[in-house]
Design an enzyme around this catalytic site. Structure first.
Site, PDB file in Angstrom:
ATOM      1  N   TRP A  10       0.819  -1.220   0.000  1.00 28.03           N
ATOM      2  CA  TRP A  10       0.000   0.000   0.000  1.00 28.03           C
ATOM      3  C   TRP A  10       0.849   1.264   0.000  1.00 28.03           C
ATOM      4  CZ3 TRP A  10      -4.646  -0.650   3.952  1.00 28.03           C
ATOM      5  CH2 TRP A  10      -5.459  -1.718   3.525  1.00 28.03           C
ATOM      6  N   GLU A 164      12.103  -6.166  -8.445  1.00 25.38           N
ATOM      7  CA  GLU A 164      11.377  -4.947  -8.793  1.00 25.38           C
ATOM      8  C   GLU A 164      12.313  -3.986  -9.518  1.00 25.38           C
ATOM      9  OE1 GLU A 164       7.637  -4.433  -6.135  1.00 25.38           O
ATOM     10  OE2 GLU A 164       9.296  -3.281  -5.320  1.00 25.38           O
ATOM     11  N   SER A 208       4.533  -2.004 -11.751  1.00 27.07           N
ATOM     12  CA  SER A 208       3.418  -1.764 -12.661  1.00 27.07           C
ATOM     13  C   SER A 208       2.674  -3.032 -13.087  1.00 27.07           C
ATOM     14  CB  SER A 208       3.889  -0.971 -13.883  1.00 27.07           C
ATOM     15  OG  SER A 208       4.375   0.309 -13.482  1.00 27.07           O
ATOM     16  N   GLY A 229       1.907  -2.512  -6.140  1.00 29.16           N
ATOM     17  CA  GLY A 229       1.779  -1.192  -5.523  1.00 29.16           C
ATOM     18  C   GLY A 229       0.443  -0.557  -5.862  1.00 29.16           C
ATOM     19  N   GLY A 230       0.455   0.332  -6.854  1.00 25.51           N
ATOM     20  CA  GLY A 230      -0.732   1.106  -7.205  1.00 25.51           C
ATOM     21  C   GLY A 230      -2.004   0.283  -7.353  1.00 25.51           C
TER      22      GLY A 230
HETATM   23  P1  PGA Z   1       3.728  -0.418  -8.568  1.00 26.12           P
HETATM   24  O1  PGA Z   1       4.662  -0.601  -7.262  1.00 26.12           O
HETATM   25  O2  PGA Z   1       2.915  -1.680  -8.706  1.00 26.12           O
HETATM   26  O3  PGA Z   1       2.876   0.777  -8.240  1.00 26.12           O
HETATM   27  O4  PGA Z   1       4.627  -0.195  -9.713  1.00 26.12           O
HETATM   28  C1  PGA Z   1       5.261  -1.825  -6.961  1.00 26.12           C
HETATM   29  C2  PGA Z   1       6.101  -1.700  -5.719  1.00 26.12           C
HETATM   30  O5  PGA Z   1       6.754  -0.654  -5.554  1.00 26.12           O
HETATM   31  O6  PGA Z   1       6.149  -2.605  -4.874  1.00 26.12           O
END
Ligand code: PGA
Length: 246
Positions: A10, A164, A208, A229-230
């Site tokens: 989050w 990542e 992403s 993330g998002g």
């Molecule tokens: P994102 O972030 O899915 O928004 O790219 C992933 C993360 O930083 O763990």
């Protein structure tokens, strides 16, 4: 077959109302065919534990101290996380490496502190765009993982690894499944040389991941789920990603 794991990160988002709706939305979509967890800001661990009690959904934090206790103002120990039922803790996220100057060794020490309390560290590794463009991806991720492997010793098999690429985080620019798989294979080989458990260890992809690209990423042989993330902030998106993993 490795059971996949989808973990939401989050980051610094949330409030009581939004959290309750998000957690209820995820819980209502059960069962999933994969392990599912949410890594929430520290102040929301308590309400997350209450909301997810009695479900097979897990929760965790986004960082921890390498120390057990003491005069470390602002830090949170793994023992505290364990008291809130955390199953996971993210360590070494690129935002912490970048904004808080966390070194490979500090990340490794945090991972060790987590395992010592029975909390599974999700250890993040990944290269910047400049590092990728200059052909250093392998060297960078291997260096980052190597510090953790050496520090964990015979417990290395108990961590979760998350690849990542920094250039893919929050940018909408995902690594292609082939790019991601290539790095995952490198990481798996490195784990294989270090622990007998490499074949069963989870290596997540993050950067992403969205409902429309999750399935092809998760179909790669060495991608065992995602760190999201998002897209983990919207129940419908997060649930769709969990379904893609199941
Ligand atoms: P994102 O972030 O899915 O928004 O790219 C992933 C993360 O930083 O763990």
């Amino acid at each position: 077959m490795r059971r996949k794991l989808v973990a939401g990160n989050w980051k610094m988002h949330g409030n009581h109302k939004a959290n309750a709706e998000l957690l209820a939305g995820i819980a209502a979509a059960r069962p999933f065919g994969c392990d599912v967890a949410v890594c929430v800001p520290f102040p929301y661990l308590s309400e997350t534990a209450v909301a997810l009690a009695g479900t097979d959904l897990r929760w965790g934090a986004q960082d921890c101290s390498a120390h057990e206790q003491g005069a470390y103002t602002g830090e949170v120990s793994v023992g505290m996380l364990a008291e809130f039922g955390c199953r996971y803790v993210i360590v070494g996220h690129s935002e912490r490496r970048q904004y808080h100057h966390e070194s490979d060794q500090l990340v490794a020490d945090k991972a060790k502190a987590a395992l010592a309390r029975g909390v599974t560290p999700i250890v993040c590794v990944g290269e910047t765009l400049a590092e990728r463009d200059t052909g250093q991806t392998e060297v960078v991720v291997k260096r980052q993982l190597s510090a953790v492997i050496h520090t964990l010793g015979h417990c290395a098999g108990e961590m979760v690894v998350a690849y990542e690429p920094v250039w893919a985080i929050g940018t909408g620019r995902t690594a292609t499944p082939e790019q991601a798989q290539a790095v995952h294979a490198v990481l798996r080989a490195q784990l294989q040389a270090a622990t007998a458990h490499a074949a069963t260890m989870k290596i997540l992809y993050g950067g992403s991941v969205k409902p429309d690209n999750a399935a092809t990423l998760f179909a790669q042989p060495d991608i065992d789920g995602g760190l999201i993330g998002g897209a983990s902030l919207k129940a419908a998106d997060f649930v769709a990603i969990c379904r893609a993993a199941g």
